[in-house]
Design a protein around this motif. Structure first.
Motif, mmCIF file in Angstrom:
data_model
loop_
_atom_site.group_PDB
_atom_site.id
_atom_site.type_symbol
_atom_site.label_atom_id
_atom_site.label_comp_id
_atom_site.label_asym_id
_atom_site.label_seq_id
_atom_site.Cartn_x
_atom_site.Cartn_y
_atom_site.Cartn_z
ATOM 1 N N GLU A 62 0.839 -1.198 0.000
ATOM 2 C CA GLU A 62 0.000 0.000 0.000
ATOM 3 C C GLU A 62 0.874 1.248 0.000
ATOM 4 N N ASP A 63 2.012 1.177 0.683
ATOM 5 C CA ASP A 63 2.994 2.254 0.661
ATOM 6 C C ASP A 63 3.989 1.908 -0.440
ATOM 7 N N GLU A 64 3.940 2.613 -1.542
ATOM 8 C CA GLU A 64 4.727 2.259 -2.718
ATOM 9 C C GLU A 64 6.033 3.048 -2.809
ATOM 10 N N ARG A 65 6.618 3.392 -1.656
ATOM 11 C CA ARG A 65 7.867 4.158 -1.670
ATOM 12 C C ARG A 65 9.091 3.275 -1.884
ATOM 13 N N GLU A 74 0.762 -2.635 5.130
ATOM 14 C CA GLU A 74 -0.241 -3.496 4.509
ATOM 15 C C GLU A 74 0.089 -3.710 3.040
ATOM 16 N N LEU A 75 -0.297 -4.874 2.526
ATOM 17 C CA LEU A 75 -0.105 -5.204 1.114
ATOM 18 C C LEU A 75 -1.426 -5.656 0.515
ATOM 19 N N ARG A 76 -1.662 -5.246 -0.740
ATOM 20 C CA ARG A 76 -2.767 -5.801 -1.519
ATOM 21 C C ARG A 76 -2.304 -7.127 -2.107
ATOM 22 N N VAL A 77 -3.193 -8.106 -2.093
ATOM 23 C CA VAL A 77 -2.870 -9.436 -2.600
ATOM 24 C C VAL A 77 -3.897 -9.811 -3.660
ATOM 25 N N ARG A 78 -3.457 -9.921 -4.901
ATOM 26 C CA ARG A 78 -4.361 -10.358 -5.974
ATOM 27 C C ARG A 78 -4.094 -11.832 -6.255
ATOM 28 N N ILE A 79 -5.091 -12.674 -5.952
ATOM 29 C CA ILE A 79 -4.970 -14.113 -6.100
ATOM 30 C C ILE A 79 -5.736 -14.552 -7.339
ATOM 31 N N ARG A 80 -5.085 -15.289 -8.201
ATOM 32 C CA ARG A 80 -5.705 -15.725 -9.451
ATOM 33 C C ARG A 80 -7.008 -16.464 -9.176
ATOM 34 N N GLY A 81 -8.070 -16.012 -9.823
ATOM 35 C CA GLY A 81 -9.357 -16.667 -9.713
ATOM 36 C C GLY A 81 -10.125 -16.383 -8.440
ATOM 37 N N ALA A 82 -9.551 -15.590 -7.528
ATOM 38 C CA ALA A 82 -10.226 -15.350 -6.250
ATOM 39 C C ALA A 82 -10.523 -13.877 -6.004
ATOM 40 N N GLY A 83 -9.644 -12.971 -6.450
ATOM 41 C CA GLY A 83 -9.872 -11.556 -6.242
ATOM 42 C C GLY A 83 -8.703 -10.874 -5.561
ATOM 43 N N PHE A 85 -7.252 -8.920 -2.053
ATOM 44 C CA PHE A 85 -7.436 -8.907 -0.609
ATOM 45 C C PHE A 85 -6.280 -8.144 0.035
ATOM 46 N N HIS A 86 -6.221 -8.146 1.365
ATOM 47 C CA HIS A 86 -5.174 -7.410 2.057
ATOM 48 C C HIS A 86 -4.598 -8.220 3.206
ATOM 49 N N VAL A 87 -3.300 -7.980 3.473
ATOM 50 C CA VAL A 87 -2.619 -8.555 4.631
ATOM 51 C C VAL A 87 -1.825 -7.444 5.309
ATOM 52 N N ARG A 88 -1.450 -7.668 6.577
ATOM 53 C CA ARG A 88 -0.706 -6.670 7.352
ATOM 54 C C ARG A 88 0.494 -7.325 8.033
ATOM 55 N N VAL A 89 1.598 -6.596 8.084
ATOM 56 C CA VAL A 89 2.778 -7.074 8.807
ATOM 57 C C VAL A 89 2.532 -6.856 10.300
ATOM 58 N N ILE A 90 2.451 -7.952 11.077
ATOM 59 C CA ILE A 90 2.168 -7.819 12.513
ATOM 60 C C ILE A 90 3.394 -8.120 13.372
ATOM 61 N N HIS A 91 4.451 -8.670 12.764
ATOM 62 C CA HIS A 91 5.654 -8.966 13.535
ATOM 63 C C HIS A 91 6.853 -8.957 12.599
ATOM 64 N N LYS A 92 7.972 -8.423 13.107
ATOM 65 C CA LYS A 92 9.206 -8.465 12.340
ATOM 66 C C LYS A 92 10.379 -8.441 13.300
ATOM 67 N N ASP A 93 11.338 -9.327 13.071
ATOM 68 C CA ASP A 93 12.601 -9.256 13.777
ATOM 69 C C ASP A 93 13.720 -9.502 12.763
ATOM 70 N N ARG A 94 14.942 -9.691 13.227
ATOM 71 C CA ARG A 94 16.079 -9.790 12.305
ATOM 72 C C ARG A 94 15.973 -10.992 11.370
ATOM 73 N N GLN A 95 15.294 -12.058 11.811
ATOM 74 C CA GLN A 95 15.287 -13.282 11.016
ATOM 75 C C GLN A 95 13.905 -13.734 10.569
ATOM 76 N N SER A 96 12.878 -12.912 10.750
ATOM 77 C CA SER A 96 11.547 -13.325 10.296
ATOM 78 C C SER A 96 10.625 -12.137 10.102
ATOM 79 N N ILE A 97 9.573 -12.382 9.342
ATOM 80 C CA ILE A 97 8.516 -11.392 9.141
ATOM 81 C C ILE A 97 7.193 -12.151 9.073
ATOM 82 N N THR A 98 6.158 -11.616 9.734
ATOM 83 C CA THR A 98 4.867 -12.298 9.824
ATOM 84 C C THR A 98 3.750 -11.406 9.304
ATOM 85 N N LEU A 99 2.906 -11.966 8.434
ATOM 86 C CA LEU A 99 1.757 -11.273 7.874
ATOM 87 C C LEU A 99 0.475 -11.888 8.425
#
Length: 202
Positions: A62-65, A74-83, A85-99
């Protein structure tokens, strides 16, 4: 994640979904990886959308900088045949990221992307989701084709990451699905990652 910081406001938690709570794992050892696990995840955070197979799914921040993903993004997610949708980053550390998924998404839950080392020092890239279908209607639709599409999406993601930071995967990409038992589900921390990625240095 700190309590009350709003990152979970409006997310579609697994308890809001339908059907069994499934844990899906996709992982592989990277052949001759040229970076550490934390460096690999810096790359994934900065170029996340590039690793998904665009014929199946397209991620657009959503932030295209053009900056790396951070908590709250947040990211827009276009899934083939489904439409779309949106997801959000709720956790991040040096070795992982969670949506986490947001309302309307075909799945209710979260997914973690992480990198770590095994006992021999090999770098492993690992994706683990814990989710239910977003609704009973979506649950029925997912059983008729969504499972295979999801597997193809995330195994392609793992493979593209491995080819970007190394010479592909060692052996094959592991893909496993496990139904969460009730006691495991009760103990699950929906605010954090689906697994802990530890062990940055060889």
């Amino acid at each position: 994640m700190e309590a009350g910081d709003g990152l979970l406001d409006g997310v579609l938690s697994a308890v809001d979904g339908a059907g069994p709570l499934l844990q899906r794992d996709y992982w592989a050892l990277i052949d001759r990886c040229r970076c550490s696990p934390s460096e690999l995840m810096e790359l994934v955070s900065a170029r996340f959308a590039e690793f998904a197979p665009e014929e199946l799914v397209v991620f657009t921040p959503e932030d295209e900088r053009g900056r790396p993903l951070e908590r709250g993004d947040e990211l827009r997610v276009r899934i083939r045949g489904a439409g779309t949708f949106h997801v959000r980053v709720i956790h991040k550390d040096r070795q992982s990221i969670t949506l986490a998924t947001l309302p309307g998404h075909p799945e209710a839950g979260r997914i973690t992307f992480g990198a770590y080392r095994n006992e021999r020092g090999d770098v492993i890239f690992h994706i683990r989701s814990r989710a239910r279908s977003g609704s009973r209607v979506m649950y029925l639709g997912f059983r008729t084709g969504g499972e295979a599409m999801q597997t193809n999406t995330w195994t392609d993601f793992v493979n593209t990451v491995a080819l970007t930071v190394g010479e592909g995967v060692i052996g094959f990409i592991h893909a496993e699905t496990t139904a969460m038992k009730e006691e495991h589900e009760r103990a699950d921390d929906v605010r954090g990652p689906t697994f802990l990625a530890r062990g940055d240095e060889p």
